[in-house]
Enzyme design. Structure first.
Site, PDB file in Angstrom:
ATOM      1  N   ASP A 195      -6.480   5.430 -15.769  1.00  0.00           N
ATOM      2  CA  ASP A 195      -6.531   4.050 -15.262  1.00  0.00           C
ATOM      3  C   ASP A 195      -6.846   3.088 -16.403  1.00  0.00           C
ATOM      4  O   ASP A 195      -7.479   3.464 -17.390  1.00  0.00           O
ATOM      5  CB  ASP A 195      -7.656   3.907 -14.226  1.00  0.00           C
ATOM      6  CG  ASP A 195      -7.293   4.496 -12.869  1.00  0.00           C
ATOM      7  OD1 ASP A 195      -6.113   4.748 -12.600  1.00  0.00           O
ATOM      8  OD2 ASP A 195      -8.234   4.692 -12.061  1.00  0.00           O
TER       9      ASP A 195
ATOM     10  N   ARG B 222       2.096   3.281 -15.418  1.00  0.00           N
ATOM     11  CA  ARG B 222       1.932   2.610 -14.121  1.00  0.00           C
ATOM     12  C   ARG B 222       1.803   1.129 -14.438  1.00  0.00           C
ATOM     13  O   ARG B 222       0.938   0.740 -15.234  1.00  0.00           O
ATOM     14  CB  ARG B 222       0.662   3.079 -13.408  1.00  0.00           C
ATOM     15  CG  ARG B 222       0.334   2.227 -12.174  1.00  0.00           C
ATOM     16  CD  ARG B 222      -1.118   2.343 -11.742  1.00  0.00           C
ATOM     17  NE  ARG B 222      -1.441   3.664 -11.276  1.00  0.00           N
ATOM     18  CZ  ARG B 222      -2.664   4.182 -11.382  1.00  0.00           C
ATOM     19  NH1 ARG B 222      -3.648   3.519 -11.948  1.00  0.00           N
ATOM     20  NH2 ARG B 222      -2.891   5.401 -10.941  1.00  0.00           N
TER      21      ARG B 222
HETATM   22  C1  LIG Z   1      -1.645   2.320  -7.248  1.00  0.00           C
HETATM   23  C2  LIG Z   1      -2.403   1.244  -7.915  1.00  0.00           C
HETATM   24  C3  LIG Z   1      -3.150   1.520  -9.040  1.00  0.00           C
HETATM   25  C4  LIG Z   1      -3.841   0.517  -9.713  1.00  0.00           C
HETATM   26  N1  LIG Z   1      -4.484   0.788 -10.881  1.00  0.00           N
HETATM   27  C5  LIG Z   1      -5.058  -0.206 -11.592  1.00  0.00           C
HETATM   28  C6  LIG Z   1      -5.616  -0.006 -12.880  1.00  0.00           C
HETATM   29  O1  LIG Z   1      -5.613   1.118 -13.414  1.00  0.00           O
HETATM   30  N2  LIG Z   1      -6.174  -1.055 -13.519  1.00  0.00           N
HETATM   31  C7  LIG Z   1      -6.197  -2.322 -12.966  1.00  0.00           C
HETATM   32  O2  LIG Z   1      -6.685  -3.251 -13.612  1.00  0.00           O
HETATM   33  N3  LIG Z   1      -5.683  -2.533 -11.736  1.00  0.00           N
HETATM   34  C8  LIG Z   1      -5.128  -1.522 -11.038  1.00  0.00           C
HETATM   35  N4  LIG Z   1      -4.581  -1.776  -9.798  1.00  0.00           N
HETATM   36  C9  LIG Z   1      -4.890  -3.057  -9.095  1.00  0.00           C
HETATM   37  C10 LIG Z   1      -3.904  -4.155  -9.430  1.00  0.00           C
HETATM   38  O3  LIG Z   1      -4.041  -4.536 -10.780  1.00  0.00           O
HETATM   39  C11 LIG Z   1      -4.113  -5.383  -8.529  1.00  0.00           C
HETATM   40  O4  LIG Z   1      -5.407  -5.859  -8.690  1.00  0.00           O
HETATM   41  C12 LIG Z   1      -3.880  -5.116  -7.043  1.00  0.00           C
HETATM   42  O5  LIG Z   1      -2.871  -4.174  -6.839  1.00  0.00           O
HETATM   43  C13 LIG Z   1      -3.475  -6.395  -6.308  1.00  0.00           C
HETATM   44  O6  LIG Z   1      -2.306  -6.907  -6.860  1.00  0.00           O
HETATM   45  P1  LIG Z   1      -0.860  -6.880  -6.147  1.00  0.00           P
HETATM   46  O7  LIG Z   1       0.113  -6.394  -7.162  1.00  0.00           O
HETATM   47  O8  LIG Z   1      -0.905  -6.098  -4.911  1.00  0.00           O
HETATM   48  O9  LIG Z   1      -0.508  -8.403  -5.932  1.00  0.00           O
HETATM   49  P2  LIG Z   1      -1.291  -9.609  -5.243  1.00  0.00           P
HETATM   50  O10 LIG Z   1      -0.524 -10.844  -5.616  1.00  0.00           O
HETATM   51  O11 LIG Z   1      -2.742  -9.575  -5.543  1.00  0.00           O
HETATM   52  O12 LIG Z   1      -1.111  -9.280  -3.712  1.00  0.00           O
HETATM   53  C14 LIG Z   1       0.154  -9.282  -3.065  1.00  0.00           C
HETATM   54  C15 LIG Z   1      -0.069  -9.018  -1.592  1.00  0.00           C
HETATM   55  O13 LIG Z   1      -0.607  -7.706  -1.420  1.00  0.00           O
HETATM   56  C16 LIG Z   1      -1.598  -7.670  -0.410  1.00  0.00           C
HETATM   57  N5  LIG Z   1      -2.904  -7.325  -1.026  1.00  0.00           N
HETATM   58  C17 LIG Z   1      -3.180  -7.260  -2.346  1.00  0.00           C
HETATM   59  N6  LIG Z   1      -4.448  -6.882  -2.557  1.00  0.00           N
HETATM   60  C18 LIG Z   1      -4.993  -6.740  -1.345  1.00  0.00           C
HETATM   61  C19 LIG Z   1      -6.291  -6.374  -0.896  1.00  0.00           C
HETATM   62  N7  LIG Z   1      -7.285  -6.086  -1.736  1.00  0.00           N
HETATM   63  N8  LIG Z   1      -6.490  -6.294   0.445  1.00  0.00           N
HETATM   64  C20 LIG Z   1      -5.519  -6.571   1.325  1.00  0.00           C
HETATM   65  N9  LIG Z   1      -4.266  -6.925   0.945  1.00  0.00           N
HETATM   66  C21 LIG Z   1      -4.013  -7.013  -0.354  1.00  0.00           C
HETATM   67  C22 LIG Z   1      -1.596  -9.028   0.221  1.00  0.00           C
HETATM   68  O14 LIG Z   1      -0.655  -9.019   1.265  1.00  0.00           O
HETATM   69  C23 LIG Z   1      -1.113  -9.917  -0.917  1.00  0.00           C
HETATM   70  O15 LIG Z   1      -0.550 -11.110  -0.461  1.00  0.00           O
HETATM   71  C24 LIG Z   1      -3.836  -0.795  -9.160  1.00  0.00           C
HETATM   72  C25 LIG Z   1      -3.080  -1.080  -8.030  1.00  0.00           C
HETATM   73  C26 LIG Z   1      -2.362  -0.106  -7.409  1.00  0.00           C
HETATM   74  C27 LIG Z   1      -1.517  -0.453  -6.224  1.00  0.00           C
END
Ligand SMILES: Cc1cc2nc3c(=O)[nH]c(=O)nc-3n(C[C@H](O)[C@H](O)[C@H](O)COP(=O)(O)OP(=O)(O)OC[C@H]3O[C@@H](n4cnc5c(N)ncnc54)[C@H](O)[C@@H]3O)c2cc1C
Length: 279
Positions: free
Chosen positions: A103, A156
């Site tokens: 991660d 990722r």
């Molecule tokens: C499989 C996976 C691994 C990850 N690994 C890392 C990592 O190693 N390091 C790191 O910094 N980040 C990691 N992340 C987190 C990532 O960086 C984001 O903070 C997170 O995924 C929210 O961003 P989004 O792309 O979903 O877009 P956003 O613009 O934040 O969200 C888009 C839509 O997704 C939904 N959504 C998003 N978050 C939430 C929530 N918490 N609760 C409910 N609905 C939500 C909502 O409908 C929102 O409108 C990971 C995410 C995923 C999916």
């Protein structure tokens, strides 16, 4: 309350969650929650738990790999310890035909984490058994992607979950999203198997459109989402024939992870507060 995002506190609960997700046609990445450990014993205990998980995945033939944080392996305590523990887990994964995703944490760790992944990917036989994470909010990510791809390292792609300064990171959602889409296109064209980790429907649609337009098969990459978020969208993508991996966190150290999920979406805090008052 954290149960919405975290599968439980024990390996058994995590494995039960993997079974359930596998039965819905999705693969999993298991995360033993924890970060920034302050002593060697905690780091060793965390690595032992990952060994147990890798054994369980193998014995039960689960469709799952593992995700870990280097600060959970003791990076803040002793870099050599973190190297020894992470390399041990990658050896374990290689021998059981599995994969370790490292991660990405906050920016003080970006360079060290990427250096570690490159170092661990290099020994013969390790290629394909360890991968990195790139955050589209960082300005540096385009160059990092280029360097990782030059060595065929699996990535990722996510937006990034930490608060970063304007000097190093895009602050506007539209800029973070535009960089995400740009990097997604580079990854999909690279011929290496990557993970497109987002719940953002616009980005998911752009990815599907780009894959179809460039005739990139659905088996050439996977979408990834977090346990407890947009299950409807996860299922829809599987029905349409795309690959989906669900990130399942578990463990007693759930608090920082839970707080990041709340911070991402204020509606979560309202949802939880409402349920608190109802009880
Ligand atoms: C499989 C996976 C691994 C990850 N690994 C890392 C990592 O190693 N390091 C790191 O910094 N980040 C990691 N992340 C987190 C990532 O960086 C984001 O903070 C997170 O995924 C929210 O961003 P989004 O792309 O979903 O877009 P956003 O613009 O934040 O969200 C888009 C839509 O997704 C939904 N959504 C998003 N978050 C939430 C929530 N918490 N609760 C409910 N609905 C939500 C909502 O409908 C929102 O409108 C990971 C995410 C995923 C999916």
């Amino acid at each position: 309350m954290a149960r919405r995002f975290v599968a439980g506190t024990t390996v058994e609960e995590a494995i039960a969650a993997v079974h359930e997700v596998n039965s819905r046609g999705m693969t999993v990445s298991i995360d033993n929650l924890g970060e920034n450990v302050t002593n060697a014993e905690e780091a060793r205990a965390s690595a032992r738990l990952y060994d147990q998980i890798l054994d369980q995945i193998h014995a039960r033939r689960l469709q799952a790999n593992v995700s870990l944080k280097l600060t959970h392996m003791g990076l803040d305590v002793d870099e050599n310890l973190a190297r020894e523990l992470a390399c041990g887990l990658i050896d374990h994964a290689r021998l059981s035909g599995n994969f370790v995703r490292v991660d990405m944490e906050g920016s003080p760790y970006t360079q060290r984490t990427l250096d570690f992944v490159r170092e661990m990917h290099r020994p013969p036989g390790n290629a394909g058994h360890v991968g990195a994470v790139i955050q589209s909010y960082l300005y540096r990510s385009e160059k990092d992607v280029e360097e990782l791809l030059a060595e065929g390292i699996r990535i990722r792609l996510c937006k990034g979950a930490y608060k970063e300064a304007p000097a190093i990171a895009f602050q506007k959602k539209s800029d973070v999203d535009a960089n995400y889409i740009k990097l997604m296109m580079v990854l999909l064209k690279s011929g290496v198997y990557h993970g497109i980790a987002t719940h953002d429907e616009r980005i998911i649609e752009a990815t599907r459109r780009f894959a179809r337009q460039e005739k990139i098969p659905a088996e050439a990459f996977e979408f990834q989402m977090l346990h407890g978020i947009r299950r409807d969208l996860q299922e829809r993508l599987v029905r349409e024939g795309w690959r989906m991996r669900v990130y399942i966190p578990f463990g007693t150290e759930w608090y920082p992870y839970f707080m990041r999920r709340l911070a991402e979406r204020p509606a979560n805090a309202f949802f939880i507060a409402r349920n608190l008052f109802r009880r």
